[in-house]
Design a protein around this motif. Structure first.
Motif, PDB file in Angstrom:
ATOM      1  N   ALA A 254       0.832  -1.199   0.000  1.00 29.31           N
ATOM      2  CA  ALA A 254       0.000   0.000   0.000  1.00 29.31           C
ATOM      3  C   ALA A 254       0.868   1.250   0.000  1.00 29.31           C
ATOM      4  CB  ALA A 254      -0.924   0.006   1.219  1.00 29.31           C
ATOM      5  N   VAL A 255       0.295   2.336  -0.493  1.00 29.65           N
ATOM      6  CA  VAL A 255       0.928   3.648  -0.473  1.00 29.65           C
ATOM      7  C   VAL A 255      -0.025   4.625   0.204  1.00 29.65           C
ATOM      8  CG1 VAL A 255       2.328   3.242  -2.526  1.00 29.65           C
ATOM      9  CG2 VAL A 255       0.047   4.216  -2.792  1.00 29.65           C
ATOM     10  N   PHE A 256       0.522   5.713   0.737  1.00 30.99           N
ATOM     11  CA  PHE A 256      -0.360   6.708   1.346  1.00 30.99           C
ATOM     12  C   PHE A 256      -0.901   7.649   0.277  1.00 30.99           C
ATOM     13  CE2 PHE A 256       3.779   8.972   1.967  1.00 30.99           C
ATOM     14  CZ  PHE A 256       3.475  10.195   1.389  1.00 30.99           C
ATOM     15  N   GLY A 257      -2.041   8.261   0.601  1.00 27.62           N
ATOM     16  CA  GLY A 257      -2.661   9.233  -0.288  1.00 27.62           C
ATOM     17  C   GLY A 257      -2.713  10.600   0.357  1.00 27.62           C
ATOM     18  N   ASN A 258      -3.258  11.552  -0.363  1.00 27.24           N
ATOM     19  CA  ASN A 258      -3.261  12.937   0.093  1.00 27.24           C
ATOM     20  C   ASN A 258      -4.138  13.175   1.322  1.00 27.24           C
ATOM     21  OD1 ASN A 258      -5.185  12.499  -2.225  1.00 27.24           O
ATOM     22  ND2 ASN A 258      -5.980  14.439  -1.461  1.00 27.24           N
ATOM     23  N   ILE A 259      -5.121  12.331   1.603  1.00 26.91           N
ATOM     24  CA  ILE A 259      -5.962  12.541   2.795  1.00 26.91           C
ATOM     25  C   ILE A 259      -5.417  11.816   4.025  1.00 26.91           C
ATOM     26  CG2 ILE A 259      -8.049  12.888   1.412  1.00 26.91           C
ATOM     27  CD1 ILE A 259      -8.299   9.925   3.478  1.00 26.91           C
ATOM     28  N   ASP A 260      -4.414  10.982   3.823  1.00 21.00           N
ATOM     29  CA  ASP A 260      -3.899  10.170   4.923  1.00 21.00           C
ATOM     30  C   ASP A 260      -3.059  10.998   5.882  1.00 21.00           C
ATOM     31  OD1 ASP A 260      -5.086   7.728   4.170  1.00 21.00           O
ATOM     32  OD2 ASP A 260      -3.552   7.450   2.624  1.00 21.00           O
ATOM     33  N   GLY A 261      -3.295  10.763   7.165  1.00 21.39           N
ATOM     34  CA  GLY A 261      -2.591  11.480   8.221  1.00 21.39           C
ATOM     35  C   GLY A 261      -1.223  10.878   8.494  1.00 21.39           C
ATOM     36  N   GLN A 262      -0.550  11.471   9.466  1.00 24.59           N
ATOM     37  CA  GLN A 262       0.800  11.051   9.808  1.00 24.59           C
ATOM     38  C   GLN A 262       0.861   9.593  10.276  1.00 24.59           C
ATOM     39  OE1 GLN A 262       3.467  12.825   8.981  1.00 24.59           O
ATOM     40  NE2 GLN A 262       4.651  11.039   9.586  1.00 24.59           N
ATOM     41  N   ASP A 263      -0.208   9.116  10.920  1.00 23.33           N
ATOM     42  CA  ASP A 263      -0.216   7.729  11.383  1.00 23.33           C
ATOM     43  C   ASP A 263      -0.045   6.751  10.216  1.00 23.33           C
ATOM     44  OD1 ASP A 263      -2.747   8.445  10.402  1.00 23.33           O
ATOM     45  OD2 ASP A 263      -3.816   7.133  11.792  1.00 23.33           O
ATOM     46  N   ILE A 264      -0.710   7.022   9.109  1.00 19.45           N
ATOM     47  CA  ILE A 264      -0.606   6.161   7.929  1.00 19.45           C
ATOM     48  C   ILE A 264       0.678   6.466   7.156  1.00 19.45           C
ATOM     49  CG2 ILE A 264      -1.651   5.643   5.680  1.00 19.45           C
ATOM     50  CD1 ILE A 264      -4.356   5.797   7.143  1.00 19.45           C
ATOM     51  N   ARG A 265       1.028   7.731   7.037  1.00 22.03           N
ATOM     52  CA  ARG A 265       2.248   8.108   6.316  1.00 22.03           C
ATOM     53  C   ARG A 265       3.494   7.539   6.982  1.00 22.03           C
ATOM     54  NH1 ARG A 265       1.573  13.304   2.938  1.00 22.03           N
ATOM     55  NH2 ARG A 265      -0.679  13.332   2.668  1.00 22.03           N
ATOM     56  N   SER A 266       3.433   7.337   8.290  1.00 21.99           N
ATOM     57  CA  SER A 266       4.600   6.768   8.969  1.00 21.99           C
ATOM     58  C   SER A 266       4.725   5.261   8.707  1.00 21.99           C
ATOM     59  CB  SER A 266       4.530   7.031  10.476  1.00 21.99           C
ATOM     60  OG  SER A 266       3.466   6.318  11.057  1.00 21.99           O
ATOM     61  N   LYS A 267       3.635   4.634   8.250  1.00 26.10           N
ATOM     62  CA  LYS A 267       3.646   3.194   7.963  1.00 26.10           C
ATOM     63  C   LYS A 267       3.833   2.872   6.486  1.00 26.10           C
ATOM     64  CE  LYS A 267       1.112   0.206   9.921  1.00 26.10           C
ATOM     65  NZ  LYS A 267       0.210  -0.714  10.587  1.00 26.10           N
ATOM     66  N   LEU A 268       3.425   3.810   5.612  1.00 25.88           N
ATOM     67  CA  LEU A 268       3.393   3.523   4.180  1.00 25.88           C
ATOM     68  C   LEU A 268       4.257   4.500   3.394  1.00 25.88           C
ATOM     69  CD1 LEU A 268      -0.454   2.999   3.667  1.00 25.88           C
ATOM     70  CD2 LEU A 268       1.284   1.252   4.127  1.00 25.88           C
ATOM     71  N   PRO A 269       4.819   4.041   2.269  1.00 19.61           N
ATOM     72  CA  PRO A 269       5.564   4.948   1.398  1.00 19.61           C
ATOM     73  C   PRO A 269       4.619   5.714   0.464  1.00 19.61           C
ATOM     74  CG  PRO A 269       5.624   2.754   0.492  1.00 19.61           C
ATOM     75  CD  PRO A 269       4.883   2.658   1.815  1.00 19.61           C
ATOM     76  N   GLU A 270       5.158   6.719  -0.191  1.00 12.74           N
ATOM     77  CA  GLU A 270       4.385   7.456  -1.200  1.00 12.74           C
ATOM     78  C   GLU A 270       4.309   6.660  -2.507  1.00 12.74           C
ATOM     79  OE1 GLU A 270       4.194  11.899  -3.206  1.00 12.74           O
ATOM     80  OE2 GLU A 270       6.003  11.288  -2.146  1.00 12.74           O
ATOM     81  N   THR A 271       5.354   5.902  -2.780  1.00 10.50           N
ATOM     82  CA  THR A 271       5.458   5.131  -4.016  1.00 10.50           C
ATOM     83  C   THR A 271       6.052   3.758  -3.720  1.00 10.50           C
ATOM     84  OG1 THR A 271       5.824   7.145  -5.301  1.00 10.50           O
ATOM     85  CG2 THR A 271       6.530   5.096  -6.310  1.00 10.50           C
ATOM     86  N   GLU A 272       5.555   2.750  -4.395  1.00 10.36           N
ATOM     87  CA  GLU A 272       6.133   1.397  -4.349  1.00 10.36           C
ATOM     88  C   GLU A 272       6.498   1.008  -5.774  1.00 10.36           C
ATOM     89  OE1 GLU A 272       6.560  -1.295  -2.222  1.00 10.36           O
ATOM     90  OE2 GLU A 272       5.664  -0.578  -0.379  1.00 10.36           O
ATOM     91  N   ILE A 273       7.726   0.564  -5.969  1.00 13.15           N
ATOM     92  CA  ILE A 273       8.161   0.042  -7.261  1.00 13.15           C
ATOM     93  C   ILE A 273       8.746  -1.340  -6.996  1.00 13.15           C
ATOM     94  CG2 ILE A 273       9.693   0.357  -9.238  1.00 13.15           C
ATOM     95  CD1 ILE A 273       9.602   3.422  -8.549  1.00 13.15           C
ATOM     96  N   PHE A 274       8.186  -2.346  -7.641  1.00 22.69           N
ATOM     97  CA  PHE A 274       8.599  -3.719  -7.390  1.00 22.69           C
ATOM     98  C   PHE A 274       8.299  -4.572  -8.617  1.00 22.69           C
ATOM     99  CE2 PHE A 274       4.293  -3.029  -5.949  1.00 22.69           C
ATOM    100  CZ  PHE A 274       3.590  -4.122  -6.425  1.00 22.69           C
TER     101      PHE A 274
END
Length: 168
Positions: free
Chosen positions: A51-71
């Motif tokens: 998962a990646v974070f989105g623009n509405i996601d708070g710091q709790d989610i942003r601290s767990k998820l990256p903005e981008t995943e490439i795999f």
């Protein structure tokens, strides 16, 4: 071969039908605007989650998820982000990243508009936006996608409608 469940823009709401829809998937991918940790926990509770974070996601989610995943999975290079635009009008900075990374599959959310298309200008890269699965936004129908990956191929794409926005 691996089956993927693709979801985006849950905005703190996860319909239980998603759990049933994704029960035979090997992984779940969330393209941002998760909304709250509970949605992440529910999805992680049934299958491995990318998962990646989105623009509405708070710091709790942003601290767990990256903005981008490439795999790369099953021979398919994937670029997953929330705000990506749509071919040929990509969001600022995305086109240069796509040219550099050369993914076979580009996934984003944000628009709440279900769209799957090939970008013939970028090595026939497949673009997917699963629409929105939550209640917030202007979309009328809540949607997710399922598809399979195997030996560099993307196939058996299914659109699953979860019902109209604002209804369970």
């Amino acid at each position: 071969m691996i089956q993927i469940g693709l979801i985006s823009d849950t905005h703190s709401y996860l319909n239980l039908q998603v759990l049933t829809t994704f029960k035979n998937c090997d992984e779940i991918w969330h393209a941002g605007d998760v909304g709250n940790i509970e949605v992440l926990d529910q999805l992680e509770g049934i299958k491995p989650l990318r998962a990646v974070f989105g623009n509405i996601d708070g710091q709790d989610i942003r601290s767990k998820l990256p903005e981008t995943e490439i795999f790369t999975l099953e021979g398919v290079k994937v670029f997953l982000t929330h705000i990506g635009g749509t071919p040929p009008r990509y969001s600022k900075g995305i086109l240069s990243k796509l040219k550099k990374e050369e993914p076979k599959l580009f996934i984003c959310g944000h628009s709440h508009i279900l769209k799957v298309m090939t970008d013939h200008n970028l090595n026939n890269m497949l673009y997917m936006n699963p629409g929105a699965a939550g209640h917030h936004g202007f979309h009328h129908m809540r949607t997710v996608l399922r598809f399979k990956l195997d030996k560099g191929k993307i196939f058996d794409l299914e659109v699953v409608e979860l019902g109209k926005r604002g209804r369970n």
